[in-house]
Motif scaffolding. Structure first.
Motif, PDB file in Angstrom:
ATOM      1  N   GLY A 170       0.811  -1.208   0.000  1.00 36.65           N
ATOM      2  CA  GLY A 170       0.000   0.000   0.000  1.00 36.65           C
ATOM      3  C   GLY A 170       0.845   1.258   0.000  1.00 36.65           C
ATOM      4  N   ILE A 171       1.917   1.257   0.791  1.00 40.38           N
ATOM      5  CA  ILE A 171       2.815   2.410   0.821  1.00 40.38           C
ATOM      6  C   ILE A 171       3.529   2.565  -0.515  1.00 40.38           C
ATOM      7  CG2 ILE A 171       4.914   3.337   1.878  1.00 40.38           C
ATOM      8  CD1 ILE A 171       3.972   2.125   4.519  1.00 40.38           C
ATOM      9  N   GLN A 172       3.939   1.437  -1.089  1.00 38.01           N
ATOM     10  CA  GLN A 172       4.591   1.492  -2.398  1.00 38.01           C
ATOM     11  C   GLN A 172       3.647   2.058  -3.451  1.00 38.01           C
ATOM     12  OE1 GLN A 172       4.105  -1.420  -5.077  1.00 38.01           O
ATOM     13  NE2 GLN A 172       4.851   0.236  -6.363  1.00 38.01           N
ATOM     14  N   GLY A 308      -5.427  11.366  -3.234  1.00 35.55           N
ATOM     15  CA  GLY A 308      -6.225  10.720  -2.198  1.00 35.55           C
ATOM     16  C   GLY A 308      -5.736   9.340  -1.836  1.00 35.55           C
ATOM     17  N   THR A 309      -5.148   8.637  -2.799  1.00 38.39           N
ATOM     18  CA  THR A 309      -4.670   7.272  -2.531  1.00 38.39           C
ATOM     19  C   THR A 309      -3.407   7.252  -1.682  1.00 38.39           C
ATOM     20  OG1 THR A 309      -3.288   7.190  -4.535  1.00 38.39           O
ATOM     21  CG2 THR A 309      -5.594   6.527  -4.770  1.00 38.39           C
ATOM     22  N   ILE A 310      -2.718   8.374  -1.594  1.00 41.59           N
ATOM     23  CA  ILE A 310      -1.435   8.389  -0.892  1.00 41.59           C
ATOM     24  C   ILE A 310      -1.601   7.996   0.572  1.00 41.59           C
ATOM     25  CG2 ILE A 310       0.458   9.889  -0.131  1.00 41.59           C
ATOM     26  CD1 ILE A 310       0.051  11.432  -2.792  1.00 41.59           C
ATOM     27  N   LEU A 311      -2.653   8.479   1.213  1.00 38.55           N
ATOM     28  CA  LEU A 311      -2.907   8.125   2.607  1.00 38.55           C
ATOM     29  C   LEU A 311      -3.819   6.901   2.727  1.00 38.55           C
ATOM     30  CD1 LEU A 311      -3.441  11.643   4.247  1.00 38.55           C
ATOM     31  CD2 LEU A 311      -1.424  10.168   4.396  1.00 38.55           C
ATOM     32  N   MET A 312      -4.798   6.808   1.824  1.00 38.17           N
ATOM     33  CA  MET A 312      -5.807   5.758   1.999  1.00 38.17           C
ATOM     34  C   MET A 312      -5.324   4.368   1.610  1.00 38.17           C
ATOM     35  SD  MET A 312      -9.429   7.578   1.018  1.00 38.17           S
ATOM     36  CE  MET A 312      -8.863   8.277  -0.543  1.00 38.17           C
ATOM     37  N   ILE A 363     -11.169   7.089  -3.380  1.00 40.50           N
ATOM     38  CA  ILE A 363     -11.425   6.056  -2.364  1.00 40.50           C
ATOM     39  C   ILE A 363     -11.446   4.674  -3.009  1.00 40.50           C
ATOM     40  CG2 ILE A 363     -13.075   5.226  -0.650  1.00 40.50           C
ATOM     41  CD1 ILE A 363     -13.991   8.129  -0.301  1.00 40.50           C
ATOM     42  N   GLY A 364     -12.190   4.548  -4.119  1.00 36.57           N
ATOM     43  CA  GLY A 364     -12.225   3.260  -4.812  1.00 36.57           C
ATOM     44  C   GLY A 364     -10.865   2.849  -5.347  1.00 36.57           C
ATOM     45  N   TYR A 365     -10.114   3.846  -5.824  1.00 44.26           N
ATOM     46  CA  TYR A 365      -8.779   3.608  -6.373  1.00 44.26           C
ATOM     47  C   TYR A 365      -7.798   3.212  -5.271  1.00 44.26           C
ATOM     48  CZ  TYR A 365      -4.982   4.510  -9.760  1.00 44.26           C
ATOM     49  OH  TYR A 365      -3.910   4.387 -10.621  1.00 44.26           O
ATOM     50  N   SER A 366      -8.143   3.487  -4.023  1.00 43.94           N
ATOM     51  CA  SER A 366      -7.295   3.101  -2.896  1.00 43.94           C
ATOM     52  C   SER A 366      -7.648   1.712  -2.374  1.00 43.94           C
ATOM     53  CB  SER A 366      -7.436   4.113  -1.754  1.00 43.94           C
ATOM     54  OG  SER A 366      -7.121   5.418  -2.160  1.00 43.94           O
ATOM     55  N   ILE A 367      -8.947   1.456  -2.244  1.00 38.19           N
ATOM     56  CA  ILE A 367      -9.399   0.223  -1.589  1.00 38.19           C
ATOM     57  C   ILE A 367      -8.998  -1.013  -2.384  1.00 38.19           C
ATOM     58  CG2 ILE A 367     -11.413  -1.075  -0.827  1.00 38.19           C
ATOM     59  CD1 ILE A 367     -12.806   1.532  -0.247  1.00 38.19           C
TER      60      ILE A 367
END
Length: 458
Positions: A170-172, A308-312, A363-367
């Motif tokens: 996730g961090i990567q 938004g994906t950077i943290l989520m 959000i979807g792009y993170s989950i």
């Protein structure tokens, strides 16, 4: 003894998190370059007298999909996985970063050289020479870009199995998305204040930094092959994890291809990423033409999703590591993406609506990716993981090559963007259906995709 050394290195949090930061930096630079031209579509389509190149929307659509040409039609992405499993992480990663540098140099030449009125015919397209050369450079870059992706993924599995694998991935991914967000945010202002080629010059310097970072990783990774007294073991493939019965064999490809879990994850990747990555390449102009966003900040609107994906993404990775429910997260992410694209297809206008939809997309792009990629090592053994990743990315590139071309054509005939957003919407809906089928297969095969990743070490 080899496994004991690896266990000590894996259990050292400073070592494994340092490795994560280094290889993620290389990946982040690649992501920056991959999207650095996306905010420049409007400028590229301006006449040369106004500082552009006179491209058409179809020209830009072809260029946007060109990163997959060599990977798909010359099977290079498939061979990248074989190279990774046979030659190892260090060799493949260095080659991949070098190819990204070479491809960017070619793309820079295509943008800056004066080809006059010369054209080039390819796959039924009559392309201006600048489009053809820039697309060739993007295709070469795409080989290194995808090769870097599978190499970094295998490095993460190698160093984080049994630990915070989903969080690390996730961090990567978050760092990679930071590269995308930066490209979408700063590329257009740089080009407007300097020249159209300046963002590519910045990209080239970033790629060189990424290459140097990966060389530092190679030095660290060699410790996996060093016995306690400091003497290196003489191994035919020094950075594979184990040997003997765990060594990669050609028959492992057939075993991978017979796995229903592999095919469902692959199909999900094709549909999900075809509804995200190509969309981001067209989103800047979408913000300008449909939602009336000023050209100087339209790229910032597009960058909401990757920012938004950077943290989520790490957050949802942590949730999967600790609590499981990977497929539930994957389905939720794809469903949110479907809602967003059908929302963009509606005849609604205003910057507030655009911002709201981009936030939901982020959000979807993170989950989904946070839970998806850690699922792969639960289905495929490490010895052939590189080949499996390459086959997933190879098939995924069909979508990432075809969808931009279709969208470019749709935007020529329907400038309201309704048709193109419906293409993205139904693609995302297909990903929801596939992810639901994946949950059923997981119950039948016992992959453990709904189980947590962290396990206690004896």
């Amino acid at each position: 003894m080899q496994q004991a050394i690896q266990k000590r290195l894996n259990d050292n949090p400073i070592a494994r998190w340092t490795v994560l930061f280094i290889v993620a930096t290389a990946m982040m630079m690649g992501y920056f370059v991959n999207d650095v031209m996306s905010p420049l579509e409007t400028m590229l389509e301006q006449p040369r007298s106004a500082g552009g190149l006179g491209w058409t929307p179809a020209d830009y659509g072809f260029f946007s999909g060109a990163s997959g040409l060599i990977n798909v039609f010359l099977l290079m992405l498939f061979f990248s996985g074989l190279i990774l499993d046979k030659m190892g992480i260090r060799f493949t990663g260095t080659l991949a970063c070098s190819l990204m540098v070479a491809g960017t140099l070619i793309k820079l030449y295509g943008i800056t050289a004066d080809f006059g009125e010369h054209e080039f015919a390819l796959f039924g397209f009559q392309l201006p020479m600048s489009v053809a050369v820039a697309s060739l450079g993007f295709a070469v870059f795409g080989v290194g870009y995808e090769m870097t992706g599978i190499t970094v993924s295998k490095a993460m599995v190698r160093w984080f199995t049994g630990h915070e694998l989903a969080l690390a991935m996730g961090i990567q991914l978050a760092m990679a998305r930071l590269g995308t967000a930066a490209a979408l945010s700063i590329s257009a202002p740089i080009a407007r204040h300097f020249t159209l080629s300046t963002p590519l010059l910045v990209s080239l310097s970033f790629l060189i930094i990424g290459l140097l970072a990966f060389l530092v990783f190679c030095v660290m990774d060699r410790r996996f092959d060093t016995v306690p007294n400091g003497e290196e073991q003489q191994e035919p493939r020094p950075d594979t994890v184990s040997h003997g019965e765990d060594e990669f064999r050609w028959s492992d490809i057939g075993q991978t291809l017979r796995s229903p879990g592999f095919w469902l994850i692959t199909l999900f990747c094709v549909l999900f990423y075809s509804a995200v990555s190509p969309f981001l390449k067209f989103s800047t102009k979408l913000m300008e033409m449909k939602y009336g966003v000023d050209a100087d900040i339209a790229g910032f609107f597009s960058s909401i999703a990757p920012f938004g994906t950077i943290l989520m993404t790490p957050l949802f990775g942590f949730i999967y590591d600790k609590y499981g429910k990977g497929l539930t997260l994957v389905i939720t992410g794809a469903l949110l993406l479907t809602i967003v694209h059908f929302g963009f297809a509606l005849p609604l206008h205003g910057s507030a609506i655009a911002i709201a939809l981009m936030i939901v997309l982020s959000i979807g792009y993170s989950i989904a990716p946070a839970a998806l990629w850690p699922c792969v090592p639960k289905i495929i053994p490490l010895k052939c993981l590189g080949t499996a990743y390459s086959m997933i990315f190879f098939i995924q590139n069909f979508g990432r090559t075809v969808i931009p071309t279709l969208v470019g054509k749709a935007n020529e005939t329907d400038p309201s963007y309704t048709s193109s957003m419906l293409i993205f919407g139904f693609t995302a809906l297909g990903a929801v259906i596939v992810a639901t089928a994946m949950m059923r297969v997981d119950r039948q095969k016992g992959y453990g995709l709904q189980k947590p990743n962290i396990r206690s070490l004896s």
